[in-house]
Design a protein around this motif. Structure first.
Motif, PDB file in Angstrom:
ATOM      1  N   GLN A 154       0.957  -1.233  -0.098  1.00 51.50           N
ATOM      2  CA  GLN A 154       0.133  -0.046   0.097  1.00 51.50           C
ATOM      3  C   GLN A 154       0.878   1.320  -0.104  1.00 51.50           C
ATOM      4  OE1 GLN A 154      -3.406  -0.037  -0.391  1.00 51.50           O
ATOM      5  NE2 GLN A 154      -3.128  -2.107  -0.290  1.00 51.50           N
ATOM      6  N   PHE A 155       1.906   1.209   0.779  1.00 52.35           N
ATOM      7  CA  PHE A 155       2.773   2.311   0.906  1.00 52.35           C
ATOM      8  C   PHE A 155       3.437   2.546  -0.595  1.00 52.35           C
ATOM      9  CE2 PHE A 155       3.317   1.539   5.573  1.00 52.35           C
ATOM     10  CZ  PHE A 155       2.453   2.614   5.716  1.00 52.35           C
ATOM     11  N   ALA A 156       3.868   1.557  -1.286  1.00 54.54           N
ATOM     12  CA  ALA A 156       4.451   1.638  -2.695  1.00 54.54           C
ATOM     13  C   ALA A 156       3.583   1.978  -3.688  1.00 54.54           C
ATOM     14  CB  ALA A 156       5.186   0.162  -2.958  1.00 54.54           C
ATOM     15  N   GLU A 157       2.303   1.871  -3.442  1.00 51.24           N
ATOM     16  CA  GLU A 157       1.497   2.292  -4.599  1.00 51.24           C
ATOM     17  C   GLU A 157       1.100   3.859  -4.477  1.00 51.24           C
ATOM     18  OE1 GLU A 157      -0.926   0.040  -6.805  1.00 51.24           O
ATOM     19  OE2 GLU A 157       1.246  -0.399  -6.559  1.00 51.24           O
ATOM     20  N   ALA A 158       1.526   4.336  -3.137  1.00 49.93           N
ATOM     21  CA  ALA A 158       1.205   5.884  -3.008  1.00 49.93           C
ATOM     22  C   ALA A 158       2.487   6.651  -2.642  1.00 49.93           C
ATOM     23  CB  ALA A 158       0.154   5.973  -1.865  1.00 49.93           C
ATOM     24  N   PRO A 159       3.490   6.481  -3.511  1.00 48.04           N
ATOM     25  CA  PRO A 159       5.044   7.214  -3.147  1.00 48.04           C
ATOM     26  C   PRO A 159       4.464   8.672  -3.008  1.00 48.04           C
ATOM     27  CG  PRO A 159       4.708   6.686  -5.364  1.00 48.04           C
ATOM     28  CD  PRO A 159       3.497   5.944  -4.806  1.00 48.04           C
TER      29      PRO A 159
ATOM     30  N   GLU B 187       8.338   9.365   2.612  1.00 47.91           N
ATOM     31  CA  GLU B 187       9.563   9.123   3.593  1.00 47.91           C
ATOM     32  C   GLU B 187       9.475   7.703   3.842  1.00 47.91           C
ATOM     33  OE1 GLU B 187      11.764  11.253   4.557  1.00 47.91           O
ATOM     34  OE2 GLU B 187      10.769  12.490   3.184  1.00 47.91           O
ATOM     35  N   MET B 188       8.505   6.913   3.471  1.00 46.94           N
ATOM     36  CA  MET B 188       8.147   5.382   3.561  1.00 46.94           C
ATOM     37  C   MET B 188       8.961   4.405   2.799  1.00 46.94           C
ATOM     38  SD  MET B 188       6.907   4.697   6.557  1.00 46.94           S
ATOM     39  CE  MET B 188       6.382   3.111   6.616  1.00 46.94           C
ATOM     40  N   GLN B 189       9.160   5.092   1.403  1.00 45.15           N
ATOM     41  CA  GLN B 189       9.896   4.248   0.461  1.00 45.15           C
ATOM     42  C   GLN B 189      11.153   3.825   0.796  1.00 45.15           C
ATOM     43  OE1 GLN B 189       7.463   3.828  -2.159  1.00 45.15           O
ATOM     44  NE2 GLN B 189       6.380   5.238  -0.587  1.00 45.15           N
ATOM     45  N   SER B 190      12.004   4.535   1.240  1.00 47.50           N
ATOM     46  CA  SER B 190      13.476   3.770   1.730  1.00 47.50           C
ATOM     47  C   SER B 190      13.363   2.748   2.847  1.00 47.50           C
ATOM     48  CB  SER B 190      14.384   4.973   1.973  1.00 47.50           C
ATOM     49  OG  SER B 190      13.857   5.522   3.231  1.00 47.50           O
TER      50      SER B 190
ATOM     51  N   MET C 230       7.148   8.628   9.166  1.00 45.96           N
ATOM     52  CA  MET C 230       8.356   9.449   8.468  1.00 45.96           C
ATOM     53  C   MET C 230       9.616   8.549   9.296  1.00 45.96           C
ATOM     54  SD  MET C 230       7.638  13.257   8.847  1.00 45.96           S
ATOM     55  CE  MET C 230       6.412  14.190   7.757  1.00 45.96           C
ATOM     56  N   GLN C 231      10.702   8.453   8.658  1.00 49.20           N
ATOM     57  CA  GLN C 231      12.193   7.863   9.289  1.00 49.20           C
ATOM     58  C   GLN C 231      12.974   8.515   8.485  1.00 49.20           C
ATOM     59  OE1 GLN C 231      14.064   4.925   7.929  1.00 49.20           O
ATOM     60  NE2 GLN C 231      12.999   5.509   5.752  1.00 49.20           N
ATOM     61  N   SER C 232      14.359   8.722   9.356  1.00 47.20           N
ATOM     62  CA  SER C 232      15.706   8.821   8.649  1.00 47.20           C
ATOM     63  C   SER C 232      16.204   7.717   8.084  1.00 47.20           C
ATOM     64  CB  SER C 232      16.697   9.748   9.680  1.00 47.20           C
ATOM     65  OG  SER C 232      17.916   9.796   9.122  1.00 47.20           O
ATOM     66  N   PRO C 233      16.657   7.580   6.613  1.00 46.13           N
ATOM     67  CA  PRO C 233      17.313   6.337   6.297  1.00 46.13           C
ATOM     68  C   PRO C 233      18.413   6.369   7.041  1.00 46.13           C
ATOM     69  CG  PRO C 233      16.407   7.956   4.372  1.00 46.13           C
ATOM     70  CD  PRO C 233      16.210   8.629   5.676  1.00 46.13           C
ATOM     71  N   ASP C 234      19.086   7.118   7.424  1.00 48.22           N
ATOM     72  CA  ASP C 234      20.063   6.902   8.223  1.00 48.22           C
ATOM     73  C   ASP C 234      20.159   6.136   9.573  1.00 48.22           C
ATOM     74  OD1 ASP C 234      21.857   8.076   5.951  1.00 48.22           O
ATOM     75  OD2 ASP C 234      21.543  10.181   7.063  1.00 48.22           O
ATOM     76  N   LEU C 235      18.891   6.216  10.161  1.00 50.04           N
ATOM     77  CA  LEU C 235      18.727   5.710  11.611  1.00 50.04           C
ATOM     78  C   LEU C 235      17.826   4.621  11.605  1.00 50.04           C
ATOM     79  CD1 LEU C 235      17.977   9.132  13.440  1.00 50.04           C
ATOM     80  CD2 LEU C 235      20.157   7.689  13.286  1.00 50.04           C
ATOM     81  N   GLY C 236      16.656   4.512  10.537  1.00 49.61           N
ATOM     82  CA  GLY C 236      16.340   3.205  10.501  1.00 49.61           C
ATOM     83  C   GLY C 236      15.121   2.948  11.222  1.00 49.61           C
ATOM     84  N   PHE C 237      14.590   4.013  11.989  1.00 49.70           N
ATOM     85  CA  PHE C 237      13.341   3.588  12.602  1.00 49.70           C
ATOM     86  C   PHE C 237      12.314   4.613  12.423  1.00 49.70           C
ATOM     87  CE2 PHE C 237      16.178   6.008  15.656  1.00 49.70           C
ATOM     88  CZ  PHE C 237      15.495   7.188  16.031  1.00 49.70           C
ATOM     89  N   LEU C 238      11.143   4.053  12.782  1.00 53.60           N
ATOM     90  CA  LEU C 238       9.826   5.122  12.436  1.00 53.60           C
ATOM     91  C   LEU C 238       9.649   5.999  13.662  1.00 53.60           C
ATOM     92  CD1 LEU C 238       7.547   2.475  10.931  1.00 53.60           C
ATOM     93  CD2 LEU C 238       8.846   4.355   9.627  1.00 53.60           C
ATOM     94  N   LEU C 239       8.952   7.054  13.592  1.00 53.67           N
ATOM     95  CA  LEU C 239       8.708   8.239  14.545  1.00 53.67           C
ATOM     96  C   LEU C 239       7.008   8.297  14.490  1.00 53.67           C
ATOM     97  CD1 LEU C 239      11.161  10.826  13.203  1.00 53.67           C
ATOM     98  CD2 LEU C 239      11.236   9.776  15.279  1.00 53.67           C
ATOM     99  N   ASN C 240       6.813   8.705  15.865  1.00 57.05           N
ATOM    100  CA  ASN C 240       5.532   8.846  16.332  1.00 57.05           C
ATOM    101  C   ASN C 240       4.810  10.127  15.912  1.00 57.05           C
ATOM    102  OD1 ASN C 240       5.176  11.111  18.666  1.00 57.05           O
ATOM    103  ND2 ASN C 240       7.320  10.136  19.045  1.00 57.05           N
ATOM    104  N   ASN C 241       3.443   9.933  15.898  1.00 55.67           N
ATOM    105  CA  ASN C 241       2.749  11.329  15.693  1.00 55.67           C
ATOM    106  C   ASN C 241       1.721  11.673  17.041  1.00 55.67           C
ATOM    107  OD1 ASN C 241       1.088   9.113  15.065  1.00 55.67           O
ATOM    108  ND2 ASN C 241      -0.025  10.027  13.508  1.00 55.67           N
TER     109      ASN C 241
END
Length: 558
Positions: free
Chosen positions: A172-177, A182-185, A394-405
């Motif tokens: 689903q994420f890939a279908e809506a880049p 920020e989810m693609q990486s 959202m997530q920094s590709p350099d850190l590799g973890f997702l952030l809260n909202n």
């Protein structure tokens, strides 16, 4: 009609229980949203760790194997029953950044900017998970901190077969880049979306976990990770700084404690609303003149009316007690007040919720819970969250973890309360450094000073009511763990003024009877995803179960 309703309902309970098995253990047990994570916890128990150690290992593994809600970029609450019978809690709820203000999500006309408090970097609260886990370990853990992250790091480095539930989300994420850039990486490796059954490796997350493994919480809140995290959030127009991270602290707090029919109940204090609200509902239930038959029309009617009243008080009074005075708190928890509230319930007709009184704010449903018990009577009930599924995505590709909202859990428009669930009361308005009100409700129930039930659930506002009903199922109706978890549950939260029920789990005649009493009825696919452990003092066996609605949940024991 009532007898037929009860029969039909018990038939549903027995069928549904087939899909959630009771698991048994003598020396230790872990129930979580990921079988990998539960097994990681058991490995720690077998290596000489206690329930706190196992809970920490399980949580870090959830950050790898269950990114839907498992995290190091969010926060949560932990209740601990120690070997000597003492109970304490750790509050590692996210906090509002120092640059926050009560009108930060409003436009120049004072109206909420659509999606700003859920779908932008402004919605990110200062994460608390790593601080809470580290502080709990420093005081109550047995084995070295470094060992607790080994399994999580191994799974992040070597990968694991991507389960179907995550694979569906990745698609689903890939279908809506454009919607989820920020989810693609996060979901792709070598430019290709990771698919069902393929090994999903997370090298950036592995390196982040190694720094935390080596340096403890300082490795997250100071140095390279903190700098990279603050830079990334600010690049997305967020406001979290290195100072916000450096000054974050988890807090050890005394639990909300109460008694119920010979049991001791321990829940989280504020800013978790679960401890107060469930205690209030249990107090009302204990004072009923007659105990209704579980599954009967009267049972659900009484549940709904008790929930209605408790959620009114939740929204009216509760918030971060470090920032506001709550003079009514002692009253809310008293038996005298429970008696007063019961007198206002009509046992034959639905009550009425009005907009002139206060009602509940929207909360994301995608938290995750784990329950742990070891052979020495130590138990941990812990709920963590990113708020919505995959947090702010959202997530920094350099850190590799997702952030809260989690900033979305504050009252975004001060002073404005509406029928659709928006609330503007002062108790939970935004302030710099404040922790947002939560419905997370990890509980430990003891009998004769020994853990009897370790329980909790994800589910946003529904958490409180699903945990409440599961406690009733085990203490009042003596249900085994799996049956208590799978039993049909309802949810009422004052406003919107309706009962929400679980699809396929309520007999049609029961629903019709509730409507005849004046209740509005609405269906939902499921309410909560409970993870629980029940202890049988006679057999000395632990009995655990994971909710069948949790796609990858599992229980590990030995």
């Amino acid at each position: 009609m009532k007898n037929l309703s009860v029969f039909s309902l018990f038939l549903v309970i027995n069928i549904s229980a087939v899909f959630s098995q009771n698991h048994y253990g003598k020396n230790g047990m872990v129930a979580s949203a990921s079988t990998y994570a539960s097994q990681a916890g058991i490995e720690i128990l077998k290596a000489g760790g206690n329930a706190v150690d196992a809970a920490i290992a399980t949580t870090f593994t959830l950050a790898v194997t269950w990114p839907f809600a498992g995290n190091i970029g969010g926060g949560g609450f932990m209740v601990i029953h120690t070997e000597n019978g003492e109970v304490t809690t750790f509050d590692f709820r996210e906090k509002a950044p120092f640059a926050s203000s009560k009108d930060m999500f409003l436009d120049k006309n004072g109206k909420l900017k659509s999606g700003s408090n859920h779908n932008t970097a402004l919605a990110i609260g200062v994460p608390g998970t790593v601080a809470g886990l580290y502080d709990a370990h420093q005081k109550y853990g047995l084995i070295p901190w470094e060992k607790l992250l080994e399994r999580a790091i191994q799974l992040a480095e070597s990968g694991f077969p991507l389960p179907k539930s995550l694979a569906n989300d990745f698609f689903q994420f890939a279908e809506a880049p454009e919607k989820y850039p920020e989810m693609q990486s996060f979901i792709k490796r070598d430019g290709k979306v990771v698919g069902f059954g393929e090994d999903w490796k997370q090298p950036a997350l592995a390196e982040t976990l190694k720094k935390i493994q080596k340096e403890g919480k300082k490795g997250f809140y100071e140095g390279e990770i903190a700098e990279a995290l603050a830079d990334y959030i600010q690049s997305q127009d967020g406001i979290i700084t290195k100072e916000d991270l450096a000054q974050y602290e988890a807090i050890e707090r005394s639990p909300i404690q109460s008694t119920f029919k010979g049991y001791q109940l321990y829940g989280m204090p504020l800013p978790s609303s679960g401890g107060v609200t469930i205690t209030q509902m249990m107090n009302m239930w204990e004072q009923l003149e007659e105990t209704p038959i579980i599954g009967s029309v009267q049972y659900y009617h009484i549940l709904a009316e008790i929930m209605r009243i408790a959620f009114r008080d939740r929204a009216k009074y509760l918030g971060d007690q470090d920032f506001i005075e709550i003079p009514e708190l002692e009253k809310l928890l008293s038996d005298e007040y429970a008696t007063e509230l019961l007198e206002g319930i009509n046992f034959d007709k639905a009550g009425e919720s009005t907009v002139t009184e206060i009602h509940s704010i929207h909360e994301g449903q995608e938290t995750t819970h784990l329950s742990v018990m070891d052979a020495n009577g130590m138990a941990v009930s812990m709920t963590t969250t990113l708020e919505q599924g995959y947090g702010v995505k959202m997530q920094s590709p350099d850190l590799g973890f997702l952030l809260n909202n989690e900033m979305g859990d504050f009252n975004a428009v001060p002073g404005k309360t509406t029928n659709n669930g928006q609330i503007g009361t002062p108790a939970n308005t935004i302030e710099a450094g404040k922790r947002m009100l939560s419905s997370m409700s990890p509980f430990i129930i003891t009998k004769n000073n020994y853990p009897f039930l370790v329980i909790g659930s994800p589910g946003g506002r529904t958490i409180i009511n699903t945990v409440f009903q599961t406690i009733l199922g085990t203490t009042v109706y003596d249900y085994p763990m799996a049956q208590a978890i799978e039993a049909p549950k309802i949810h009422h939260q004052w406003l919107p003024d309706r009962i929400i029920y679980e699809e396929y789990k309520m007999a049609p005649e029961t629903l019709k009877a509730l409507e005849a009493m004046g209740h509005e009825i609405q269906m939902r696919s499921f309410l909560g995803r409970l993870m629980g452990i029940k202890y049988n003092a006679e057999t000395e066996f632990m009995e655990g179960a994971a909710d069948s609605s949790s796609p990858d949940g599992g229980v590990a024991a030995y």
